[in-house]
Design a protein around this motif. Structure first.
Motif, PDB file in Angstrom:
ATOM      1  N   UNK A 262       0.822  -1.208   0.000  1.00 53.66           N
ATOM      2  CA  UNK A 262       0.000   0.000   0.000  1.00 53.66           C
ATOM      3  C   UNK A 262       0.854   1.254   0.000  1.00 53.66           C
ATOM      4  N   UNK A 263       1.919   1.244   0.813  1.00 49.89           N
ATOM      5  CA  UNK A 263       2.832   2.380   0.780  1.00 49.89           C
ATOM      6  C   UNK A 263       4.258   1.942   1.064  1.00 49.89           C
ATOM      7  N   UNK A 264       5.171   2.831   0.660  1.00 50.50           N
ATOM      8  CA  UNK A 264       6.605   2.585   0.802  1.00 50.50           C
ATOM      9  C   UNK A 264       7.299   3.927   0.953  1.00 50.50           C
ATOM     10  N   UNK A 265       8.090   4.062   2.012  1.00 48.95           N
ATOM     11  CA  UNK A 265       8.815   5.311   2.257  1.00 48.95           C
ATOM     12  C   UNK A 265      10.285   5.006   2.491  1.00 48.95           C
ATOM     13  N   UNK A 266      11.154   5.798   1.886  1.00 48.34           N
ATOM     14  CA  UNK A 266      12.588   5.657   2.109  1.00 48.34           C
ATOM     15  C   UNK A 266      12.979   6.474   3.335  1.00 48.34           C
ATOM     16  N   UNK A 267      13.711   5.827   4.245  1.00 51.32           N
ATOM     17  CA  UNK A 267      14.141   6.462   5.483  1.00 51.32           C
ATOM     18  C   UNK A 267      15.650   6.305   5.591  1.00 51.32           C
ATOM     19  N   UNK A 268      16.227   6.861   6.623  1.00 52.54           N
ATOM     20  CA  UNK A 268      17.674   6.763   6.797  1.00 52.54           C
ATOM     21  C   UNK A 268      18.111   5.303   6.883  1.00 52.54           C
ATOM     22  N   UNK A 269      18.948   4.886   5.941  1.00 47.92           N
ATOM     23  CA  UNK A 269      19.512   3.551   5.985  1.00 47.92           C
ATOM     24  C   UNK A 269      18.628   2.457   5.450  1.00 47.92           C
ATOM     25  N   UNK A 270      17.455   2.772   4.913  1.00 45.97           N
ATOM     26  CA  UNK A 270      16.593   1.721   4.403  1.00 45.97           C
ATOM     27  C   UNK A 270      15.235   2.249   3.991  1.00 45.97           C
ATOM     28  N   UNK A 271      14.216   1.461   4.236  1.00 51.39           N
ATOM     29  CA  UNK A 271      12.869   1.866   3.868  1.00 51.39           C
ATOM     30  C   UNK A 271      11.854   1.180   4.773  1.00 51.39           C
ATOM     31  N   UNK A 272      10.649   1.717   4.792  1.00 53.10           N
ATOM     32  CA  UNK A 272       9.539   1.083   5.504  1.00 53.10           C
ATOM     33  C   UNK A 272       8.409   0.885   4.498  1.00 53.10           C
ATOM     34  N   UNK A 273       7.668  -0.209   4.693  1.00 53.45           N
ATOM     35  CA  UNK A 273       6.599  -0.551   3.769  1.00 53.45           C
ATOM     36  C   UNK A 273       5.412  -1.098   4.550  1.00 53.45           C
ATOM     37  N   UNK A 274       4.229  -1.005   3.931  1.00 54.48           N
ATOM     38  CA  UNK A 274       3.039  -1.612   4.520  1.00 54.48           C
ATOM     39  C   UNK A 274       2.306  -2.415   3.460  1.00 54.48           C
ATOM     40  N   UNK A 275       1.977  -3.659   3.814  1.00 60.47           N
ATOM     41  CA  UNK A 275       1.227  -4.564   2.941  1.00 60.47           C
ATOM     42  C   UNK A 275      -0.099  -4.906   3.610  1.00 60.47           C
ATOM     43  N   UNK A 276      -1.117  -5.094   2.794  1.00 60.33           N
ATOM     44  CA  UNK A 276      -2.429  -5.451   3.318  1.00 60.33           C
ATOM     45  C   UNK A 276      -3.134  -6.352   2.313  1.00 60.33           C
ATOM     46  N   UNK A 277      -3.909  -7.305   2.817  1.00 60.54           N
ATOM     47  CA  UNK A 277      -4.624  -8.184   1.901  1.00 60.54           C
ATOM     48  C   UNK A 277      -5.761  -8.922   2.584  1.00 60.54           C
ATOM     49  N   UNK A 278      -6.787  -9.313   1.818  1.00 66.07           N
ATOM     50  CA  UNK A 278      -7.945  -9.996   2.385  1.00 66.07           C
ATOM     51  C   UNK A 278      -7.670 -11.457   2.702  1.00 66.07           C
ATOM     52  N   UNK A 279      -8.342 -11.952   3.745  1.00 70.46           N
ATOM     53  CA  UNK A 279      -8.324 -13.362   4.113  1.00 70.46           C
ATOM     54  C   UNK A 279      -9.758 -13.857   4.164  1.00 70.46           C
ATOM     55  N   UNK A 280      -9.910 -15.159   4.198  1.00 73.29           N
ATOM     56  CA  UNK A 280     -11.243 -15.748   4.226  1.00 73.29           C
ATOM     57  C   UNK A 280     -12.020 -15.307   5.452  1.00 73.29           C
ATOM     58  N   UNK A 281     -13.332 -15.248   5.292  1.00 74.33           N
ATOM     59  CA  UNK A 281     -14.188 -14.893   6.413  1.00 74.33           C
ATOM     60  C   UNK A 281     -14.197 -13.421   6.736  1.00 74.33           C
ATOM     61  N   UNK A 282     -13.613 -12.581   5.867  1.00 71.94           N
ATOM     62  CA  UNK A 282     -13.601 -11.149   6.105  1.00 71.94           C
ATOM     63  C   UNK A 282     -12.413 -10.643   6.891  1.00 71.94           C
ATOM     64  N   UNK A 283     -11.490 -11.533   7.292  1.00 69.94           N
ATOM     65  CA  UNK A 283     -10.291 -11.094   8.000  1.00 69.94           C
ATOM     66  C   UNK A 283      -9.345 -10.361   7.045  1.00 69.94           C
ATOM     67  N   UNK A 284      -8.347  -9.705   7.617  1.00 66.40           N
ATOM     68  CA  UNK A 284      -7.366  -8.949   6.832  1.00 66.40           C
ATOM     69  C   UNK A 284      -5.983  -9.168   7.428  1.00 66.40           C
ATOM     70  N   UNK A 285      -4.989  -9.401   6.562  1.00 68.36           N
ATOM     71  CA  UNK A 285      -3.611  -9.490   7.030  1.00 68.36           C
ATOM     72  C   UNK A 285      -2.922  -8.155   6.767  1.00 68.36           C
ATOM     73  N   UNK A 286      -2.108  -7.716   7.723  1.00 67.96           N
ATOM     74  CA  UNK A 286      -1.348  -6.473   7.610  1.00 67.96           C
ATOM     75  C   UNK A 286       0.102  -6.778   7.971  1.00 67.96           C
ATOM     76  N   UNK A 287       1.023  -6.346   7.117  1.00 71.88           N
ATOM     77  CA  UNK A 287       2.452  -6.506   7.391  1.00 71.88           C
ATOM     78  C   UNK A 287       3.102  -5.134   7.381  1.00 71.88           C
ATOM     79  N   UNK A 288       3.689  -4.762   8.509  1.00 72.21           N
ATOM     80  CA  UNK A 288       4.478  -3.535   8.626  1.00 72.21           C
ATOM     81  C   UNK A 288       5.942  -3.946   8.566  1.00 72.21           C
ATOM     82  N   UNK A 289       6.630  -3.551   7.514  1.00 78.63           N
ATOM     83  CA  UNK A 289       8.003  -3.967   7.268  1.00 78.63           C
ATOM     84  C   UNK A 289       8.962  -2.807   7.520  1.00 78.63           C
ATOM     85  N   UNK A 290       9.959  -3.067   8.358  1.00 77.84           N
ATOM     86  CA  UNK A 290      11.004  -2.086   8.635  1.00 77.84           C
ATOM     87  C   UNK A 290      12.323  -2.652   8.123  1.00 77.84           C
TER      88      UNK A 290
END
Length: 446
Positions: free
Chosen positions: A297-325
């Motif tokens: 969903x988004x990606x930002x470059x920060x000092x020494x690397x980057x941060x990202x956020x992923x999101x996606x649907x799961x069965x039954x209406x659940x949602x997975x979210x990954x915050x990557x540093x």
């Protein structure tokens, strides 16, 4: 899901290596969790016989591969094999170009369940999607003609954009060059530097984890159930990665719905590796019947690397979210529900924003080292956090909609986010926060 010989054994693989690994996959409980393919990579053949059929190396497989396949099947596992859509394989053994029908027929007669099909020595039959399609389609047709179900794993390293054509002929396709067990390191052989104007969608080899992830982020919508983007085999347990990097690697592969093929030495597995590979809460995301890849969903470059956020649907209406540093510094990260459900409507319009959501941390319930070591020592007699076999096996459990909110399958509940709220997490260097969101149905649940 399964195990492949290449990263740990390369051309040193043989019957004993394969059967010992298979026995450990069963005794350590990996089979019950869904790891059921045992794949023989390159270097297994001795060329062709007088009638043009491939034959196995008699020193490595004294009773033939059909005999190994029978033993693998008797353990409740499946067996895979390797070739290349060229005149030679990548290790310069005999390839399958022009011999597709004979090779597919031989593998089917041996009881093969999976084919990894590489791209070396392809006689220049690449450069346009049509050239690559025709070459790989020839093997797809040959496999189907055998009448035996054989999972078809294309490995053409992302050349000619296989995500645009492989969905019609294969079950998975590699999105980039070969992965190495390095978190993030520039390599001229695997170009990817958007800051320097280098197209990250170009193929290559000798690719770091972040390089492969940044390439795969461009085409999550191309995959669906039965046809997957393949980010290459897992490097968990092979050295080179810190524990946090290995967790991030495994989490991203699961969220992006890449096949999960272990490559560590199964007879030497340690407790940290086992506890990562057997995280049922993360495997439940990987094997979710929704089969939708998480989206960056988004990606930002920060000092020494980057941060990202992923999101996606799961069965039954659940949602997975990954915050990557991916940076070398710990960070407090957050994602609004508007971010998380961005793909469900223009900003502020997604219906999910009106709901409250329970938040589950999928790594908070990670198996401790003592339990993992007990499994390694005790095998089938060890006590496990969850007995998948008693629940009918992983395929049945993961297909429940929704999953039962147990610690083993959902992680640990860490809070509730109210309507239009924000999910927050403290993320270690090169680490992830992997979260599962479940809608609160009644006011009492708040």
């Amino acid at each position: 899901m399964g195990w492949n010989t290449w990263n740990s054994f390369a051309c040193s693989m043989n019957e004993s290596v394969i059967l010992e690994a298979a026995e450990r996959i069963v005794s350590l409980g990996f089979k019950d969790l869904g790891y059921d393919y045992v794949v023989l990579d390159d270097c297994w053949s001795a060329g062709r016989n007088a009638t043009g059929y491939l034959v196995p190396d008699a020193q490595k497989f004294p009773k033939g591969i059909a005999d190994v396949a029978d033993k693998i099947h008797s353990m409740g596992l499946k067996i895979g094999i390797y070739s290349s859509a060229g005149t030679m394989t990548c290790a310069r053994y005999t390839g399958s170009l022009g011999y597709e029908e004979k090779d597919a027929a031989a593998w089917a007669s041996w009881g093969i369940d999976y084919l990894k099909y590489d791209n070396c020595y392809n006689q220049g039959e690449e450069g346009t999607p049509k050239l690559s399609f025709d070459r790989y389609n020839a093997m797809g047709k040959a496999l189907n003609a055998t009448g035996r179900p054989i999972l078809y794993s294309m490995c053409n390293w992302g050349v000619d954009g296989p995500w645009n054509f492989a969905t019609t002929i294969a079950n998975s396709w590699r999105t980039s060059g070969d992965l190495i067990n390095v978190w993030d390191r520039p390599d001229v052989n695997c170009p990817c530097s958007e800051l320097d104007g280098i197209d990250c969608k170009l193929p290559g080899y000798h690719c770091s984890i972040m390089n492969v992830v940044d390439k795969a982020a461009y085409y999550p919508s191309k995959a669906y159930s039965g046809a997957w983007n393949d980010l290459d085999m897992l490097e968990v347990g092979n050295g080179g990665l810190t524990d946090d990097e290995a967790i991030s690697h495994f989490s991203l592969w699961a969220a992006l719905k890449s096949p999960l093929l272990m490559t560590n030495v199964m007879t030497q597995i340690d407790s940290a590796t086992l506890s990562i590979l057997q995280n049922t809460a993360v495997l439940a995301v990987s094997q979710d019947p929704e089969a939708s890849s998480a989206v960056r969903i988004w990606r930002y470059f920060v000092n020494g690397g980057e941060i990202q956020m992923y999101s996606g649907p799961l069965s039954g209406g659940d949602q997975v979210v990954v915050l990557l540093n991916s940076s070398p510094m710990p960070r407090d990260m957050n994602a609004t529900l508007t971010d998380i459900f961005w793909d469900d409507g223009a900003e502020g319009t997604a219906s999910q924003l009106q709901s409250a959501w329970e938040v589950y941390d999928l790594w908070a319930g990670r198996m401790n080292n003592g339990t993992a070591e007990g499994i390694i020592r005790g095998g089938n007699n060890a006590s496990r956090p969850i007995d998948m076999a008693k629940l009918g096996g992983a395929s049945k459990v993961y297909s429940q909609v929704p999953l039962p909110a147990t610690k083993a399958l959902m992680g640990k509940k860490v809070g509730t986010v109210k309507a239009r709220g924000t999910v927050k997490a403290h993320v270690k260097p090169h680490g992830v926060a992997m979260l599962r969101l479940r809608e609160v149905k009644t006011k009492d649940e708040l």
